[in-house]
Every structure is written in structure tokens, then in C-alpha cells.
Design an enzyme around this catalytic site. Sequence first.
Site, PDB file in Angstrom:
ATOM      1  N   LEU A  15       0.850  -1.200   0.000  1.00  0.00           N
ATOM      2  CA  LEU A  15       0.000   0.000   0.000  1.00  0.00           C
ATOM      3  C   LEU A  15       0.877   1.239   0.000  1.00  0.00           C
ATOM      4  O   LEU A  15       1.920   1.287   0.666  1.00  0.00           O
ATOM      5  CB  LEU A  15      -0.889   0.020   1.249  1.00  0.00           C
ATOM      6  CG  LEU A  15      -1.880  -1.103   1.507  1.00  0.00           C
ATOM      7  CD1 LEU A  15      -2.802  -0.730   2.656  1.00  0.00           C
ATOM      8  CD2 LEU A  15      -2.656  -1.476   0.270  1.00  0.00           C
TER       9      LEU A  15
ATOM     10  N   GLY B  89       1.204  -5.461   0.587  1.00  0.00           N
ATOM     11  CA  GLY B  89       0.333  -5.319  -0.586  1.00  0.00           C
ATOM     12  C   GLY B  89       0.974  -5.876  -1.842  1.00  0.00           C
ATOM     13  O   GLY B  89       0.283  -6.366  -2.741  1.00  0.00           O
TER      14      GLY B  89
ATOM     15  N   ASN C 291       3.906  -8.301   6.171  1.00  0.00           N
ATOM     16  CA  ASN C 291       4.547  -7.695   7.357  1.00  0.00           C
ATOM     17  C   ASN C 291       3.666  -6.649   8.042  1.00  0.00           C
ATOM     18  O   ASN C 291       4.167  -5.809   8.781  1.00  0.00           O
ATOM     19  CB  ASN C 291       5.879  -7.060   6.953  1.00  0.00           C
ATOM     20  CG  ASN C 291       5.677  -5.908   5.977  1.00  0.00           C
ATOM     21  OD1 ASN C 291       4.817  -5.966   5.103  1.00  0.00           O
ATOM     22  ND2 ASN C 291       6.449  -4.843   6.113  1.00  0.00           N
ATOM     23  N   GLU C 292       2.369  -6.696   7.801  1.00  0.00           N
ATOM     24  CA  GLU C 292       1.478  -5.654   8.333  1.00  0.00           C
ATOM     25  C   GLU C 292       1.623  -5.426   9.830  1.00  0.00           C
ATOM     26  O   GLU C 292       1.599  -4.300  10.308  1.00  0.00           O
ATOM     27  CB  GLU C 292       0.018  -6.003   8.007  1.00  0.00           C
ATOM     28  CG  GLU C 292      -0.380  -5.814   6.556  1.00  0.00           C
ATOM     29  CD  GLU C 292       0.067  -6.956   5.662  1.00  0.00           C
ATOM     30  OE1 GLU C 292       0.751  -7.883   6.128  1.00  0.00           O
ATOM     31  OE2 GLU C 292      -0.263  -6.905   4.461  1.00  0.00           O
TER      32      GLU C 292
HETATM   33  C1  LIG Z   1      -3.695  -3.790   5.118  1.00  0.00           C
HETATM   34  C2  LIG Z   1      -3.687  -4.477   3.824  1.00  0.00           C
HETATM   35  C3  LIG Z   1      -2.458  -5.186   3.529  1.00  0.00           C
HETATM   36  C4  LIG Z   1      -1.357  -4.355   2.984  1.00  0.00           C
HETATM   37  C5  LIG Z   1      -0.624  -3.522   3.781  1.00  0.00           C
HETATM   38  C6  LIG Z   1       0.526  -2.787   3.225  1.00  0.00           C
HETATM   39  O1  LIG Z   1       0.930  -2.965   2.091  1.00  0.00           O
HETATM   40  S1  LIG Z   1       1.257  -1.617   4.284  1.00  0.00           S
HETATM   41  C7  LIG Z   1       2.779  -1.210   3.444  1.00  0.00           C
HETATM   42  C8  LIG Z   1       3.825  -2.238   3.742  1.00  0.00           C
HETATM   43  N1  LIG Z   1       5.031  -1.970   2.997  1.00  0.00           N
HETATM   44  C9  LIG Z   1       6.247  -1.995   3.555  1.00  0.00           C
HETATM   45  O2  LIG Z   1       6.409  -2.234   4.735  1.00  0.00           O
HETATM   46  C10 LIG Z   1       7.402  -1.713   2.644  1.00  0.00           C
HETATM   47  C11 LIG Z   1       8.086  -0.437   3.063  1.00  0.00           C
HETATM   48  N2  LIG Z   1       9.182  -0.125   2.168  1.00  0.00           N
HETATM   49  C12 LIG Z   1      10.359  -0.807   2.225  1.00  0.00           C
HETATM   50  O3  LIG Z   1      10.582  -1.713   2.993  1.00  0.00           O
HETATM   51  C13 LIG Z   1      11.426  -0.368   1.251  1.00  0.00           C
HETATM   52  O4  LIG Z   1      11.059   0.904   0.735  1.00  0.00           O
HETATM   53  C14 LIG Z   1      11.615  -1.321   0.069  1.00  0.00           C
HETATM   54  C15 LIG Z   1      12.257  -2.618   0.559  1.00  0.00           C
HETATM   55  C16 LIG Z   1      10.250  -1.608  -0.597  1.00  0.00           C
HETATM   56  C17 LIG Z   1      12.539  -0.657  -0.958  1.00  0.00           C
HETATM   57  O5  LIG Z   1      13.711  -0.222  -0.287  1.00  0.00           O
HETATM   58  P1  LIG Z   1      14.673   0.847  -1.027  1.00  0.00           P
HETATM   59  O6  LIG Z   1      15.835   1.049  -0.134  1.00  0.00           O
HETATM   60  O7  LIG Z   1      14.869   0.409  -2.432  1.00  0.00           O
HETATM   61  O8  LIG Z   1      13.789   2.176  -1.117  1.00  0.00           O
HETATM   62  P2  LIG Z   1      13.489   3.175   0.125  1.00  0.00           P
HETATM   63  O9  LIG Z   1      13.154   2.418   1.351  1.00  0.00           O
HETATM   64  O10 LIG Z   1      14.585   4.179   0.193  1.00  0.00           O
HETATM   65  O11 LIG Z   1      12.126   3.901  -0.370  1.00  0.00           O
HETATM   66  C18 LIG Z   1      12.181   4.844  -1.449  1.00  0.00           C
HETATM   67  C19 LIG Z   1      11.108   5.855  -1.160  1.00  0.00           C
HETATM   68  O12 LIG Z   1       9.822   5.183  -1.181  1.00  0.00           O
HETATM   69  C20 LIG Z   1       9.142   5.425   0.046  1.00  0.00           C
HETATM   70  N3  LIG Z   1       8.334   4.247   0.340  1.00  0.00           N
HETATM   71  C21 LIG Z   1       8.769   2.980   0.475  1.00  0.00           C
HETATM   72  N4  LIG Z   1       7.746   2.145   0.720  1.00  0.00           N
HETATM   73  C22 LIG Z   1       6.606   2.922   0.726  1.00  0.00           C
HETATM   74  C23 LIG Z   1       5.220   2.650   0.924  1.00  0.00           C
HETATM   75  N5  LIG Z   1       4.769   1.394   1.135  1.00  0.00           N
HETATM   76  N6  LIG Z   1       4.360   3.680   0.866  1.00  0.00           N
HETATM   77  C24 LIG Z   1       4.794   4.938   0.637  1.00  0.00           C
HETATM   78  N7  LIG Z   1       6.106   5.275   0.448  1.00  0.00           N
HETATM   79  C25 LIG Z   1       6.991   4.259   0.495  1.00  0.00           C
HETATM   80  C26 LIG Z   1      10.236   5.668   1.061  1.00  0.00           C
HETATM   81  O13 LIG Z   1       9.732   6.397   2.164  1.00  0.00           O
HETATM   82  C27 LIG Z   1      11.213   6.487   0.235  1.00  0.00           C
HETATM   83  O14 LIG Z   1      10.662   7.785   0.154  1.00  0.00           O
HETATM   84  P3  LIG Z   1      11.638   9.064   0.020  1.00  0.00           P
HETATM   85  O15 LIG Z   1      12.532   9.013   1.214  1.00  0.00           O
HETATM   86  O16 LIG Z   1      12.369   8.851  -1.279  1.00  0.00           O
HETATM   87  O17 LIG Z   1      10.700  10.225   0.013  1.00  0.00           O
END
Ligand SMILES: CCC/C=C/C(=O)SCCNC(=O)CCNC(=O)[C@H](O)C(C)(C)COP(=O)([O-])OP(=O)([O-])OC[C@H]1O[C@@H](n2cnc3c(N)ncnc32)[C@H](O)[C@@H]1OP(=O)([O-])[O-]
Length: 303
Positions: A109, A154, A178-179
Site C-alpha cells: 500500500l 500489498g 509484514n502488516e
Molecule cells: C492492510 C492491507 C495489507 C497491505 C498492507 C501494506 O501494504 S502496508 C505497506 C507495507 N510496505 C512496507 O512495509 C514496505 C516499506 N518499504 C520498504 O521496505 C522499502 O522501501 C523497500 C524494501 C520496498 C525498498 O527499499 P529501497 O531502499 O529500495 O527504497 P526506500 O526504502 O529508500 O524507499 C524509497 C522511497 O519510497 C518510500 N516508500 C517505500 N515504501 C513505501 C510505501 N509502502 N508507501 C509509501 N512510500 C513508500 C520511502 O519512504 C522512500 O521515500 P523518500 O525518502 O524517497 O521520500
Amino acid sequence: MALASGVRFAARALLRPWALLRGTTLGRTEPAAGGGGDGARRFGSQRVLVEPDAASGVAVMKLRNPPVNALSLELLTELVISLEKLENDKTFRGVILTSDCPRVFCAGLDLTEICGRNPAHCAEYWKAMQELWLRTYLSSLVLVAAINGACPAGGCIIALSCDCRVLADNPKYRIGLNETLLGIIAPFWLKDTYVNTIGHRASEQALQLGSLFPPAEALQVGLVDQVVPEDQVQSTALSEMARWLAVPDHARQLTKNMMRKATADRLLRQRDADTQNFVSFVCRDSIQKSLQAYLEKLRQRKG
Ligand SMILES: CCC/C=C/C(=O)SCCNC(=O)CCNC(=O)[C@H](O)C(C)(C)COP(=O)([O-])OP(=O)([O-])OC[C@H]1O[C@@H](n2cnc3c(N)ncnc32)[C@H](O)[C@@H]1OP(=O)([O-])[O-]
């Protein structure tokens, strides 16, 4: 196998305005890279690139929402409409879903869609997430996930909804739901999909712990079907697709429906309640604080 008419109608009624209002350039076609024969013309939208190959009846659908393919409302809308377009074109029998962003399949998401947003927006967003899951989980097409990057939450929903999953053998490309680590919970229909894939005990543990599996463990628990070197993900996905397309469509579609309809029907029977539950949960102050803190942590990671 058609989607329940209600869902198909809902998809059109629900999504068409967004496609128009949000300025996507749906349906734009351009020559596929490297030319290719007839039917090799790419189409799609700003955030979804579709590379169809009419000769094989297979299209590659690439998520293209840099930097991490976060599931924004626009991306959700464009994915559903692109998939619907392929389902309505009888030339196509299978779609390979993959990422056009390096290192990430889909970051789940888009947290900015639910963080600091009003309940009405969260409801609209959640309906689009439900729609994407219904559209992929019940698709009459063969869907193969070519997972060429990190695939949390997501993103894992999309992969789980496919018929099979090929993951690149890179320890940084972890996959799972990982929610709980964000302080939120997976909806029942996502839990059901997980249980249908990796079993009840494995799901119970992985959901509570918010486990993100590296490739070897993802294979071992049954979350993915193959783990291959990164440069073989697309070719392996194509081989898998050929295996599935060797089966007559109608029998395969009826069997897929037999396996998945009960799970999908549980959501269809209570979509509004599911939306209300999500909105009332995610709009709580405590949850908003938790999501904000998680987003901040993400942003600071680079610092
Ligand atoms: C409830 C229903 C079920 C689903 C629930 C969900 O999906 S809940 C979601 C669960 N998802 C997670 O827990 C995944 C969270 N994300 C991660 O773990 C890592 O970003 C990665 C492994 C996907 C990529 O690592 P990487 O080192 O290659 O990249 P990076 O980490 O440097 O990010 C680059 C930019 O993107 C931004 N951004 C990232 N993700 C999101 C997001 N979801 N949203 C918005 N923004 C996001 C991040 O802040 C950064 O912004 P900046 O500073 O440029 O303005």
C-alpha cells in the site's frame, strides 16, 4: 470464467471515473522495444506498461510507479483497468506480472494514501485495493508473478493472487505479509489467501510475526514456486506460463473458480463491512501515529 457480474459491474462503475479524472493515458499504444512482429505494440497507462505478444497470447504487465511501485490509488486503478482490457481481449490467455522498478516488485500500500487522509479517501482507496485483489484472484487469465524485487504486504497480495510465483534469488528480495510490524493487520480475505497458499500454521505464525521471507525460506514455506537467478526470472516465468497454457482454458478456469470462489465470495458478501472495518481501524489516532512513525523511519533510512 466470468467474474461475478456484480463485481464486473462494480469494477466499471467504481473505476472508470478515476481513469478519466486522474489523467491516465489508458490505451496509448506504442511500438514495443525491439520492434517485434504484429501485435507487439505496447499499451497501458502512465504507471502500468503492457507488452502484449498476440502470437503467444501472453502479455507482460509491468508496474512502473517509481521508486518502489507503492500501490497508489492511480496504480491500483490502472492495474485493474489494464487487466480488464486483457481479459476482454480473447487474444490473450496469460499475463506475467512484473516490476519495471529496480530492486522492488511492489512496496505494498502507498502509505501516503492512508496516512493523514480523511475516512472518505481511505474508503475509496480500500475499495480499489479490494477490487485489485478480486480482479487478480478470480482472473480467467493465467497470471504468473515474475518477482524481481522486494515484495512486502500489498505487493505480496498481488503475487499471492497469481497462479504461480517465480522469485529472483536475491536475499534482499524478501516477500511476505509484514502488516503487524506497522501496527496494522491483514484483512480476512488476505489471511484466507495466505492460508490457501502456505497452510494454516505457517500463516498463523508468519502473519503474527509479520515475517518477510528471503527466497530460500519463501520457497521452503511454499510462498513461491520457484527461486531462480535474477537474470532468469522472466524466462522462467515464460516457461511456467507455457506449462499452464498447455491446459485447455475452459477446464482450467472452471477448476480455478472451484478452488477460489468460496474465498472471494466471503469478501463479496461483506465488502462494505470490510471497508468500514478498515477505515475505522486505520483512522484511529494510535494507528495513524504508528503509520506516521513507520513512514518517517522509511524516509530516514536513506539519511
Ligand atoms: C492492510 C492491507 C495489507 C497491505 C498492507 C501494506 O501494504 S502496508 C505497506 C507495507 N510496505 C512496507 O512495509 C514496505 C516499506 N518499504 C520498504 O521496505 C522499502 O522501501 C523497500 C524494501 C520496498 C525498498 O527499499 P529501497 O531502499 O529500495 O527504497 P526506500 O526504502 O529508500 O524507499 C524509497 C522511497 O519510497 C518510500 N516508500 C517505500 N515504501 C513505501 C510505501 N509502502 N508507501 C509509501 N512510500 C513508500 C520511502 O519512504 C522512500 O521515500 P523518500 O525518502 O524517497 O521520500
